[in-house]
Design a protein around this motif. Structure first.
Motif, PDB file in Angstrom:
ATOM      1  N   LYS A  58       0.796  -1.279   0.022  1.00 42.22           N
ATOM      2  CA  LYS A  58      -0.001   0.062  -0.121  1.00 42.22           C
ATOM      3  C   LYS A  58       0.966   1.298  -0.152  1.00 42.22           C
ATOM      4  CE  LYS A  58      -4.169   2.158   1.076  1.00 42.22           C
ATOM      5  NZ  LYS A  58      -5.174   2.201   0.367  1.00 42.22           N
ATOM      6  N   VAL A  65      -6.344  -1.059  -2.838  1.00 43.72           N
ATOM      7  CA  VAL A  65      -7.462  -1.494  -1.801  1.00 43.72           C
ATOM      8  C   VAL A  65      -6.996  -2.539  -0.956  1.00 43.72           C
ATOM      9  CG1 VAL A  65      -9.852  -2.218  -1.402  1.00 43.72           C
ATOM     10  CG2 VAL A  65      -9.363  -0.647  -3.289  1.00 43.72           C
ATOM     11  N   ASP A  79      -8.960  -1.266   4.355  1.00 44.74           N
ATOM     12  CA  ASP A  79     -10.105  -0.702   3.926  1.00 44.74           C
ATOM     13  C   ASP A  79     -11.193  -1.489   3.743  1.00 44.74           C
ATOM     14  OD1 ASP A  79      -8.402   1.681   2.675  1.00 44.74           O
ATOM     15  OD2 ASP A  79      -7.613  -0.068   1.344  1.00 44.74           O
ATOM     16  N   ALA A  80     -11.306  -2.745   3.788  1.00 44.06           N
ATOM     17  CA  ALA A  80     -12.255  -3.834   3.768  1.00 44.06           C
ATOM     18  C   ALA A  80     -11.864  -4.966   4.565  1.00 44.06           C
ATOM     19  CB  ALA A  80     -12.961  -4.021   2.304  1.00 44.06           C
ATOM     20  N   ASP A  86     -18.065  -6.522   1.062  1.00 38.63           N
ATOM     21  CA  ASP A  86     -17.395  -5.374   1.260  1.00 38.63           C
ATOM     22  C   ASP A  86     -16.796  -4.943  -0.195  1.00 38.63           C
ATOM     23  OD1 ASP A  86     -17.507  -6.006   3.710  1.00 38.63           O
ATOM     24  OD2 ASP A  86     -15.709  -6.798   4.099  1.00 38.63           O
ATOM     25  N   TYR A  87     -16.867  -5.445  -1.173  1.00 42.00           N
ATOM     26  CA  TYR A  87     -16.286  -5.002  -2.322  1.00 42.00           C
ATOM     27  C   TYR A  87     -17.176  -4.673  -3.547  1.00 42.00           C
ATOM     28  CZ  TYR A  87     -12.349  -6.710   0.222  1.00 42.00           C
ATOM     29  OH  TYR A  87     -11.323  -7.199   1.310  1.00 42.00           O
ATOM     30  N   VAL A  91     -16.311   0.427  -5.017  1.00 43.28           N
ATOM     31  CA  VAL A  91     -15.044   0.497  -4.156  1.00 43.28           C
ATOM     32  C   VAL A  91     -14.089  -0.070  -5.030  1.00 43.28           C
ATOM     33  CG1 VAL A  91     -14.120  -0.701  -2.402  1.00 43.28           C
ATOM     34  CG2 VAL A  91     -16.182   0.279  -2.044  1.00 43.28           C
TER      35      VAL A  91
END
Length: 234
Positions: A58, A65, A79-80, A86-87, A91
């Protein structure tokens, strides 16, 4: 000669896979979630074993993500989590995703030396089986399991993939997986709910994830590793 075998836990001894098409399964929930992420428009997904590696990636690319869990719970700073819900497309569309989980991503790293690797689940079983057979006459399915134990849901999904191989190509382990799938094929959600890991997920309020994971052949694409080591739709 064609052959399909199943390993019930990624920690078990693997045969020589230098000429084998390998499918990794973590039905609840990593491989189900990765298939969903790509179906919702992500460019690619990279499963990694460690949280530190995810954060390092990251830092190199802030648009990534980050997703993942430990013990079914989302990770701080990510992020999730590891739920397919969640996706959504809003996103992930056009972005790359890095995912780390308790079991599934460890299994992927264990099979990294194989020349061809795909990720399988009930939601894309047919597509994965077809891609695996096209890749090589020798097939192996590696189940992630749960914390070192055999997982019913992974063996069940392995059986859904084995179903598309000729019966004479099946090892005894592949036939065991196929028999389990045959037992539950008309009631997959009920079958998944009997699994110990599924019961733990449901107890945490994630029943919708289990129901989603039981949707046989919901998605039309196989999830296959590319030359850069990321997984993409095929």
């Amino acid at each position: 000669m064609r052959s399909i075998d199943v390993i019930f836990r990624w920690q078990d001894d693997l045969p020589d896979v230098s000429h084998t098409a390998v499918v990794v399964i973590d039905t609840l929930r990593a491989t189900t979630t990765i298939a969903t992420i790509l179906a919702n428009g992500a460019q690619a997904v990279l499963p990694v074993g460690g949280v530190e590696k995810a954060f390092a990636l990251k830092e190199q690319d802030p648009r990534l993500v980050l997703g993942g869990e430990r013990n079914n719970r989302p990770l701080p700073g990510f992020d999730a989590g590891n739920s397919p819900y969640d996706y959504p497309r809003a996103v992930v569309e056009g972005r790359r995703v890095v995912l780390t989980t308790t079991n599934g991503t460890q299994a992927v790293e264990r099979t990294a030396h194989a020349p061809w690797v795909a990720l399988g689940s009930l939601v894309n079983a047919r597509a994965v089986a077809q891609a695996q057979q096209s890749a090589h006459d020798l097939g192996l399915i590696v189940c992630a399991g749960t914390e070192g134990q055999v997982s019913l849901e992974d063996v069940l999904a392995a059986g859904a993939i084995v179903l598309h191989w000729p019966q004479e190509a099946c090892t005894d382990r592949a036939l065991i997986a196929r028999a389990l799938f045959d037992k539950w094929r008309d009631h997959l959600y009920e079958g998944l709910k009997t699994a110990q890991h599924a019961r733990a997920i449901i107890a945490q309020g994630l029943d919708a994830d289990v129901e989603y994971a039981a949707r046989l052949d919901l998605l039309p694409h196989a999830v296959v590793r590319n030359k850069e080591g990321w997984f993409v739709n095929q």
